[in-house]
Motif scaffolding. Structure first.
Motif, PDB file in Angstrom:
ATOM      1  N   MET A 195       5.137   8.961  10.416  1.00 44.29           N
ATOM      2  CA  MET A 195       4.813   9.165   8.885  1.00 44.29           C
ATOM      3  C   MET A 195       3.066   9.157   9.011  1.00 44.29           C
ATOM      4  SD  MET A 195       5.664  10.092   6.060  1.00 44.29           S
ATOM      5  CE  MET A 195       5.681  10.095   4.469  1.00 44.29           C
ATOM      6  N   GLU A 196       2.717   8.257   9.825  1.00 42.93           N
ATOM      7  CA  GLU A 196       1.224   8.322   9.967  1.00 42.93           C
ATOM      8  C   GLU A 196       0.443   9.460  10.670  1.00 42.93           C
ATOM      9  OE1 GLU A 196      -1.872   5.291  12.045  1.00 42.93           O
ATOM     10  OE2 GLU A 196      -0.389   4.283  11.151  1.00 42.93           O
ATOM     11  N   THR A 197       1.251   9.723  11.265  1.00 47.95           N
ATOM     12  CA  THR A 197       0.641  11.197  12.233  1.00 47.95           C
ATOM     13  C   THR A 197       0.595  12.325  11.061  1.00 47.95           C
ATOM     14  OG1 THR A 197       1.885  10.364  14.159  1.00 47.95           O
ATOM     15  CG2 THR A 197       1.210  12.665  14.160  1.00 47.95           C
ATOM     16  N   LEU A 198       1.516  12.519  10.414  1.00 47.50           N
ATOM     17  CA  LEU A 198       1.661  13.609   9.392  1.00 47.50           C
ATOM     18  C   LEU A 198       0.397  13.109   8.373  1.00 47.50           C
ATOM     19  CD1 LEU A 198       2.673  15.848   7.923  1.00 47.50           C
ATOM     20  CD2 LEU A 198       4.258  14.391   6.596  1.00 47.50           C
ATOM     21  N   GLN A 199       0.093  11.959   7.917  1.00 48.26           N
ATOM     22  CA  GLN A 199      -1.058  11.755   7.031  1.00 48.26           C
ATOM     23  C   GLN A 199      -2.232  11.983   7.786  1.00 48.26           C
ATOM     24  OE1 GLN A 199      -0.475   7.600   6.116  1.00 48.26           O
ATOM     25  NE2 GLN A 199       1.029   8.069   4.221  1.00 48.26           N
ATOM     26  N   GLN A 200      -2.335  11.894   9.141  1.00 52.18           N
ATOM     27  CA  GLN A 200      -3.648  11.921   9.718  1.00 52.18           C
ATOM     28  C   GLN A 200      -3.793  13.483   9.953  1.00 52.18           C
ATOM     29  OE1 GLN A 200      -2.842  10.084  13.400  1.00 52.18           O
ATOM     30  NE2 GLN A 200      -3.866   8.052  12.786  1.00 52.18           N
ATOM     31  N   PHE A 201      -2.638  14.242  10.068  1.00 46.94           N
ATOM     32  CA  PHE A 201      -2.824  15.548  10.231  1.00 46.94           C
ATOM     33  C   PHE A 201      -3.278  16.444   8.960  1.00 46.94           C
ATOM     34  CE2 PHE A 201      -0.610  20.020   9.261  1.00 46.94           C
ATOM     35  CZ  PHE A 201      -1.317  20.666  10.232  1.00 46.94           C
ATOM     36  N   LEU A 202      -2.689  15.906   7.644  1.00 42.08           N
ATOM     37  CA  LEU A 202      -2.881  16.267   6.445  1.00 42.08           C
ATOM     38  C   LEU A 202      -4.456  16.051   6.044  1.00 42.08           C
ATOM     39  CD1 LEU A 202       0.165  15.565   4.421  1.00 42.08           C
ATOM     40  CD2 LEU A 202      -0.588  17.828   5.069  1.00 42.08           C
ATOM     41  N   ALA A 203      -4.813  14.784   6.354  1.00 45.59           N
ATOM     42  CA  ALA A 203      -6.229  14.241   6.102  1.00 45.59           C
ATOM     43  C   ALA A 203      -7.096  15.410   7.119  1.00 45.59           C
ATOM     44  CB  ALA A 203      -6.313  13.139   6.576  1.00 45.59           C
ATOM     45  N   ALA A 204      -6.863  15.591   8.211  1.00 48.54           N
ATOM     46  CA  ALA A 204      -7.799  16.547   9.184  1.00 48.54           C
ATOM     47  C   ALA A 204      -7.766  17.928   8.466  1.00 48.54           C
ATOM     48  CB  ALA A 204      -7.245  16.457  10.509  1.00 48.54           C
ATOM     49  N   PHE A 205      -6.615  18.296   8.210  1.00 44.22           N
ATOM     50  CA  PHE A 205      -6.351  19.636   7.495  1.00 44.22           C
ATOM     51  C   PHE A 205      -7.400  19.787   6.127  1.00 44.22           C
ATOM     52  CE2 PHE A 205      -4.317  22.807   4.796  1.00 44.22           C
ATOM     53  CZ  PHE A 205      -4.393  24.049   5.622  1.00 44.22           C
TER      54      PHE A 205
END
Length: 92
Positions: free
Chosen positions: A1-11
């Motif tokens: 779930m943390e990877t998805l949050q990192q991706f969304l933050a970077a996007f």
């Protein structure tokens, strides 16, 4: 779930830093790809162009339907030619 949050933050960060020219070019490219079956229908198959254009709007949400519309747009006249070839002449 943390990877998805990192991706969304970077996007989100990349989207906020994008300039107006990039957003306009991206939007135009997105629309051209979305309506590619309609554009191909205008180029290859004018008989069914209105039907393809109407179906193109919801078909963009499904890759399978979008690809099917591309095939229909490109091969429309080919189907007419095959139908003419298939018609048999009466035997005298």
């Amino acid at each position: 779930m943390e990877t998805l949050q990192q991706f969304l933050a970077a996007f989100t960060d990349a989207w906020q830093q994008a300039d107006l020219v990039f957003l306009v070019v991206f939007g135009l490219l997105f629309l051209v790809v979305w309506f590619l079956p309609s554009l191909l229908a205008l180029a290859f198959n004018r008989q069914h162009a209105a039907k393809i254009a109407l179906l193109n709007i919801p078909a963009g949400f499904s890759w399978i339907a979008w690809v099917a519309l591309v095939v229909w747009a490109v091969t429309g006249k080919l189907g007419d030619k095959l139908a003419e070839k298939a018609s048999l002449k009466p035997v005298a």
